[in-house]
Design an enzyme around this catalytic site. Structure first.
Site, PDB file in Angstrom:
ATOM      1  N   ARG A 165      10.449  -0.150  11.645  1.00  0.00           N
ATOM      2  CA  ARG A 165       9.286   0.188  12.427  1.00  0.00           C
ATOM      3  C   ARG A 165       9.401  -0.788  13.657  1.00  0.00           C
ATOM      4  NH1 ARG A 165       4.243   0.597   8.484  1.00  0.00           N
ATOM      5  NH2 ARG A 165       3.557  -0.724   9.912  1.00  0.00           N
ATOM      6  N   ARG A 179      -0.734  -8.967  13.593  1.00  0.00           N
ATOM      7  CA  ARG A 179      -1.238  -7.870  12.524  1.00  0.00           C
ATOM      8  C   ARG A 179      -2.289  -8.581  11.593  1.00  0.00           C
ATOM      9  NH1 ARG A 179       4.134  -4.851  11.091  1.00  0.00           N
ATOM     10  NH2 ARG A 179       2.927  -3.776   9.650  1.00  0.00           N
ATOM     11  N   ARG A 193     -10.420   0.012   8.111  1.00  0.00           N
ATOM     12  CA  ARG A 193     -10.001  -0.933   8.426  1.00  0.00           C
ATOM     13  C   ARG A 193     -11.176  -1.956   9.250  1.00  0.00           C
ATOM     14  NH1 ARG A 193      -4.062  -0.015   8.538  1.00  0.00           N
ATOM     15  NH2 ARG A 193      -3.242  -1.797   9.157  1.00  0.00           N
ATOM     16  N   LYS A 213       0.691  -1.295  -0.132  1.00  0.00           N
ATOM     17  CA  LYS A 213      -0.073  -0.003  -0.133  1.00  0.00           C
ATOM     18  C   LYS A 213       0.985   1.153   0.048  1.00  0.00           C
ATOM     19  CE  LYS A 213      -2.044  -1.162   4.014  1.00  0.00           C
ATOM     20  NZ  LYS A 213      -1.312  -2.499   4.321  1.00  0.00           N
ATOM     21  N   ARG A 219      11.883  -4.598   5.810  1.00  0.00           N
ATOM     22  CA  ARG A 219      11.344  -2.807   5.724  1.00  0.00           C
ATOM     23  C   ARG A 219      12.296  -1.925   6.166  1.00  0.00           C
ATOM     24  NH1 ARG A 219       5.530  -1.295   5.600  1.00  0.00           N
ATOM     25  NH2 ARG A 219       5.321  -2.317   7.555  1.00  0.00           N
TER      26      ARG A 219
HETATM   27  P1  AP5 Z   1       4.640  -1.291   2.024  1.00  0.00           P
HETATM   28  O1  AP5 Z   1       4.280  -0.768   0.600  1.00  0.00           O
HETATM   29  O2  AP5 Z   1       5.436  -0.543   2.940  1.00  0.00           O
HETATM   30  O3  AP5 Z   1       3.714  -2.294   2.592  1.00  0.00           O
HETATM   31  P2  AP5 Z   1       2.266  -1.915   3.234  1.00  0.00           P
HETATM   32  O4  AP5 Z   1       1.362  -2.389   2.473  1.00  0.00           O
HETATM   33  O5  AP5 Z   1       2.274  -0.339   3.316  1.00  0.00           O
HETATM   34  O6  AP5 Z   1       2.250  -2.298   4.711  1.00  0.00           O
HETATM   35  P3  AP5 Z   1       2.278  -1.808   6.128  1.00  0.00           P
HETATM   36  O7  AP5 Z   1       2.754  -2.857   7.005  1.00  0.00           O
HETATM   37  O8  AP5 Z   1       2.533  -0.448   6.204  1.00  0.00           O
HETATM   38  O9  AP5 Z   1       0.560  -2.051   6.426  1.00  0.00           O
HETATM   39  P4  AP5 Z   1       0.047  -2.143   7.765  1.00  0.00           P
HETATM   40  O10 AP5 Z   1      -1.428  -1.922   7.111  1.00  0.00           O
HETATM   41  O11 AP5 Z   1       0.182  -3.273   8.664  1.00  0.00           O
HETATM   42  O12 AP5 Z   1       0.591  -0.727   8.450  1.00  0.00           O
HETATM   43  P5  AP5 Z   1      -0.170   0.632   8.996  1.00  0.00           P
HETATM   44  O13 AP5 Z   1       1.026   1.520   8.706  1.00  0.00           O
HETATM   45  O14 AP5 Z   1      -1.323   1.056   7.821  1.00  0.00           O
HETATM   46  O15 AP5 Z   1       5.512  -2.616   1.619  1.00  0.00           O
HETATM   47  C1  AP5 Z   1       6.423  -3.264   2.879  1.00  0.00           C
HETATM   48  C2  AP5 Z   1       7.941  -3.832   2.456  1.00  0.00           C
HETATM   49  O16 AP5 Z   1       7.584  -4.639   0.917  1.00  0.00           O
HETATM   50  C3  AP5 Z   1       8.898  -2.595   1.899  1.00  0.00           C
HETATM   51  O17 AP5 Z   1      10.065  -2.839   2.586  1.00  0.00           O
HETATM   52  C4  AP5 Z   1       8.599  -2.490   0.568  1.00  0.00           C
HETATM   53  O18 AP5 Z   1       9.810  -2.144  -0.298  1.00  0.00           O
HETATM   54  C5  AP5 Z   1       8.404  -4.128   0.077  1.00  0.00           C
HETATM   55  N1  AP5 Z   1       7.629  -4.224  -1.126  1.00  0.00           N
HETATM   56  C6  AP5 Z   1       6.443  -3.385  -1.563  1.00  0.00           C
HETATM   57  N2  AP5 Z   1       6.043  -4.018  -2.675  1.00  0.00           N
HETATM   58  C7  AP5 Z   1       6.744  -5.186  -2.877  1.00  0.00           C
HETATM   59  C8  AP5 Z   1       6.746  -5.866  -3.973  1.00  0.00           C
HETATM   60  N3  AP5 Z   1       5.621  -5.883  -5.175  1.00  0.00           N
HETATM   61  N4  AP5 Z   1       7.792  -6.862  -4.325  1.00  0.00           N
HETATM   62  C9  AP5 Z   1       8.751  -7.013  -3.237  1.00  0.00           C
HETATM   63  N5  AP5 Z   1       8.772  -6.008  -2.192  1.00  0.00           N
HETATM   64  C10 AP5 Z   1       7.773  -5.129  -1.907  1.00  0.00           C
HETATM   65  O19 AP5 Z   1      -0.588   0.695  10.251  1.00  0.00           O
HETATM   66  C11 AP5 Z   1       0.169   0.272  11.310  1.00  0.00           C
HETATM   67  C12 AP5 Z   1      -0.706   0.044  12.666  1.00  0.00           C
HETATM   68  O20 AP5 Z   1      -1.510   1.483  12.772  1.00  0.00           O
HETATM   69  C13 AP5 Z   1      -1.782  -0.915  12.690  1.00  0.00           C
HETATM   70  O21 AP5 Z   1      -1.423  -2.199  12.976  1.00  0.00           O
HETATM   71  C14 AP5 Z   1      -2.834  -0.417  13.592  1.00  0.00           C
HETATM   72  O22 AP5 Z   1      -2.727  -0.592  14.976  1.00  0.00           O
HETATM   73  C15 AP5 Z   1      -2.896   1.071  13.466  1.00  0.00           C
HETATM   74  N6  AP5 Z   1      -3.832   1.657  12.456  1.00  0.00           N
HETATM   75  C16 AP5 Z   1      -3.613   2.018  11.337  1.00  0.00           C
HETATM   76  N7  AP5 Z   1      -4.724   2.508  10.618  1.00  0.00           N
HETATM   77  C17 AP5 Z   1      -5.721   2.201  11.160  1.00  0.00           C
HETATM   78  C18 AP5 Z   1      -6.967   2.257  11.345  1.00  0.00           C
HETATM   79  N8  AP5 Z   1      -7.617   2.730  10.120  1.00  0.00           N
HETATM   80  N9  AP5 Z   1      -7.857   1.810  12.202  1.00  0.00           N
HETATM   81  C19 AP5 Z   1      -7.090   1.419  13.385  1.00  0.00           C
HETATM   82  N10 AP5 Z   1      -6.024   1.244  13.521  1.00  0.00           N
HETATM   83  C20 AP5 Z   1      -5.288   1.601  12.528  1.00  0.00           C
HETATM   84 ZN    ZN Z   2       2.115   1.112   4.670  1.00  0.00          ZN
END
Ligand code: AP5
Ligand code: ZN
Length: 217
Positions: free
Chosen positions: A161, A172, A89, A13, A128
């Site tokens: 992170r 997660r 979410r 994402k 990452r």
């Molecule tokens: P990356 O693009 O960074 O992945 P991502 O989908 O953004 O994953 P996240 O871990 O950020 O998602 P998440 O939903 O767990 O965390 P969030 O920050 O939203 O890619 C990951 C890695 O892979 C990178 O190193 C990249 O280079 C590599 N990569 C990408 N694409 C690739 C490909 N095609 N091939 C190979 N490598 C690739 O949320 C964090 C926390 O915040 C949650 O756990 C929760 O506690 C809280 N939170 C956030 N939003 C909410 C909400 N709406 N409601 C309640 N709690 C929330």
């Molecule tokens: Zn993310």
């Protein structure tokens, strides 16, 4: 362009959203990045959120809905539209988003689901590296920075992170399947849901995304 990007942790994402932002001149609102900004500032909300985030749970619907509402109302970058990353979410968050948009006589145009098997996510998450100030992310192997542990744009240090470890990832993923998969179901009932194979290399994922935006169906 008004769209949401869904998918499990590590689906890509945060890698794809900035490209969408650039192409369509819309704002990129990532609730995870907003919460991490609060954690970095050590605000009361940030302190509370950090505990939940490190355990792989979800912060309250009320908190994230208010953050998104505020940005959609106040952020001038959102005038042309938005891409939501990591929100909604829960089904309750999706319903609140619908209400927010309805009050502005707006609708969502795309709800894209980045689909990938859980087994591929461990290496993505544990490798990452992020630049905290901008949210830019890299990968030790799949997308290394030009200089070791330094952001390509600012030269500032990259960090891992605190929730990017195998244990937190397991939690997660459970949270994703229990609480966020129903959101995918919510949008599947509409005409705007589209799946994208997120196991492909990033350039190919981008091409697949563009196909979704071009499609008139
Ligand atoms: P990356 O693009 O960074 O992945 P991502 O989908 O953004 O994953 P996240 O871990 O950020 O998602 P998440 O939903 O767990 O965390 P969030 O920050 O939203 O890619 C990951 C890695 O892979 C990178 O190193 C990249 O280079 C590599 N990569 C990408 N694409 C690739 C490909 N095609 N091939 C190979 N490598 C690739 O949320 C964090 C926390 O915040 C949650 O756990 C929760 O506690 C809280 N939170 C956030 N939003 C909410 C909400 N709406 N409601 C309640 N709690 C929330
Ligand atoms: Zn993310």
């Amino acid at each position: 362009m008004r769209m949401i990007l869904m998918g499990p942790p590590g689906a890509g994402k945060g890698t794809q959203a900035p490209k969408i932002k650039e192409k369509y001149c819309v704002c990129h609102l990532a609730t995870g990045d907003m919460l991490r900004a609060q954690v970095a500032k050590k605000t009361p909300l940030g302190r509370e959120a950090k505990k939940i985030m490190d355990q792989g749970g979800l912060v309250s619907d009320e908190i994230v809905v208010n953050m998104i509402k505020h940005e959609l109302e106040e952020n001038s970058e959102c005038k042309n539209g938005f891409i939501l990353d990591g929100f909604p979410r829960t089904v309750a968050q999706a319903e609140r988003l619908d209400e927010m948009l309805k009050s502005k006589q707006q609708t969502l145009m795309h709800a894209i689901e980045l689909q990938i098997d859980d087994g591929l996510l461990v290496s993505r998450i544990t490798g990452r590296l992020v630049h905290p100030a901008s949210g830019r992310s890299y990968h030790k192997i799949f997308n290394p920075p030009k200089e070791t542990m330094k952001d390509d744009v600012t030269g500032e240090p990259l960090v891992q992170r605190s929730d990017d470890n195998a244990d937190a990832l397991k939690k997660r993923l459970v949270t994703y399947h229990e609480q966020t998969s129903p959101v995918v179901g919510y949008y599947q009932k509409t005409g705007i849901w589209k799946p994208v194979d997120a196991s492909q290399e990033p350039g190919q994922v981008w091409k697949s995304l563009l196909t979704c935006f071009d499609s008139k169906t």
